[in-house]
Write a protein that holds these residues in place. Sequence first.
Motif, PDB file in Angstrom:
ATOM      1  N   MET A   1       0.821  -1.200   0.000  1.00 29.24           N
ATOM      2  CA  MET A   1       0.000   0.000   0.000  1.00 29.24           C
ATOM      3  C   MET A   1       0.865   1.263   0.000  1.00 29.24           C
ATOM      4  O   MET A   1       1.863   1.328   0.719  1.00 29.24           O
ATOM      5  N   PHE A   2       0.492   2.248  -0.802  1.00 29.10           N
ATOM      6  CA  PHE A   2       1.162   3.550  -0.920  1.00 29.10           C
ATOM      7  C   PHE A   2       2.560   3.449  -1.528  1.00 29.10           C
ATOM      8  O   PHE A   2       3.287   4.435  -1.567  1.00 29.10           O
ATOM      9  N   SER A   3       2.943   2.273  -1.993  1.00 26.71           N
ATOM     10  CA  SER A   3       4.289   2.073  -2.502  1.00 26.71           C
ATOM     11  C   SER A   3       4.274   2.056  -4.030  1.00 26.71           C
ATOM     12  O   SER A   3       3.305   2.477  -4.672  1.00 26.71           O
ATOM     13  N   SER A   4       5.367   1.568  -4.613  1.00 27.00           N
ATOM     14  CA  SER A   4       5.509   1.509  -6.064  1.00 27.00           C
ATOM     15  C   SER A   4       6.545   0.441  -6.393  1.00 27.00           C
ATOM     16  O   SER A   4       7.172  -0.139  -5.492  1.00 27.00           O
ATOM     17  N   LEU A   5       6.759   0.204  -7.677  1.00 26.30           N
ATOM     18  CA  LEU A   5       7.738  -0.810  -8.069  1.00 26.30           C
ATOM     19  C   LEU A   5       9.154  -0.469  -7.622  1.00 26.30           C
ATOM     20  O   LEU A   5      10.031  -1.339  -7.571  1.00 26.30           O
ATOM     21  N   HIS A   6       9.395   0.791  -7.266  1.00 25.34           N
ATOM     22  CA  HIS A   6      10.736   1.210  -6.837  1.00 25.34           C
ATOM     23  C   HIS A   6      11.179   0.492  -5.555  1.00 25.34           C
ATOM     24  O   HIS A   6      12.381   0.398  -5.280  1.00 25.34           O
ATOM     25  N   THR A   7      10.219  -0.005  -4.791  1.00 27.22           N
ATOM     26  CA  THR A   7      10.567  -0.718  -3.566  1.00 27.22           C
ATOM     27  C   THR A   7      11.364  -1.986  -3.852  1.00 27.22           C
ATOM     28  O   THR A   7      12.060  -2.515  -2.983  1.00 27.22           O
TER      29      THR A   7
END
Length: 297
Positions: A57-63
Amino acid sequence: MFQRALASLSEERFAIPLEEIKQRHELPDSKYLELQGMKIHYRDVGQGPVLLLLHGMFSSLHTWNDWSDILSKHFRVICLDNPNYGLTGPHPKGVYKHMYSDFLNEFTDALGVETCMVAGNSLGGWMTWDFAARYPHKVSKFVLLDAAGFFFIPPATISSLAVPFAGWSASRMKIPRKALYGSVRSLYGQPDRIKKEQLECYYDMMMRPGNRASAARVVRYIRNNVGFDTRPLKNITQPALIMWGKQDAWIPVAHAHRFAKAIPNARTVIYDNCGHMPMEEIPEQSAADCLAFLLEK
């Protein structure tokens, strides 16, 4: 005048223009795929068996940047900005039962992926086990990192998004950077490990047009359904690895053992001095454990 007033009330405020966010955070190998009325932002790197990575949640593929660099030496690694988050942005229909697992089925079909391994963190963990349960022919193995599933009390910053008009309010207020940075730091067992550029990415993705309202819709959906239906877990037959940060302040480490008990063919790895996102906080160690599991015959 009345219509103008209504339009003013419905306008989103303080959003960062999408093109500006793209300039900051698109990667050299960023790709887009039109699916279900969205332009899905994704990466597709490496060669070999397919490994699909799903953020929370609230994240993106950059994680998954560090994991992608490490694991793409062995696999074709595909990670994406899930609908309602990241550069992908809002799903036209918000969120509904089985939306994510059905979307993943269509997404993998669109990329010609017949079978894959999947790893998911937090909300992406829920997507992972639901996909594995509903489309077992598509998923050969999977990894859950501090996954959502069993009941827990979320932080106030999350649960507040479930109240009426929360999405409307959130999309009309300027979220203070310090407040969001504090929330992200609380995800780490050792907050000094997080980099400034990671904090900036989280903030920018939250302020992408439509993302504040769509995030609230996801939280409200989960609240209205009193969490997640974990009954399908007992029917999962694929091998599973459950990773958990012992210092996870969002989803207690006890949930790792609940998943291990519920999934017939599962094992666990618990990390001391790590929080909610092992793939970000201890990427080398967690990627090595994931690699060993995925390569195991």
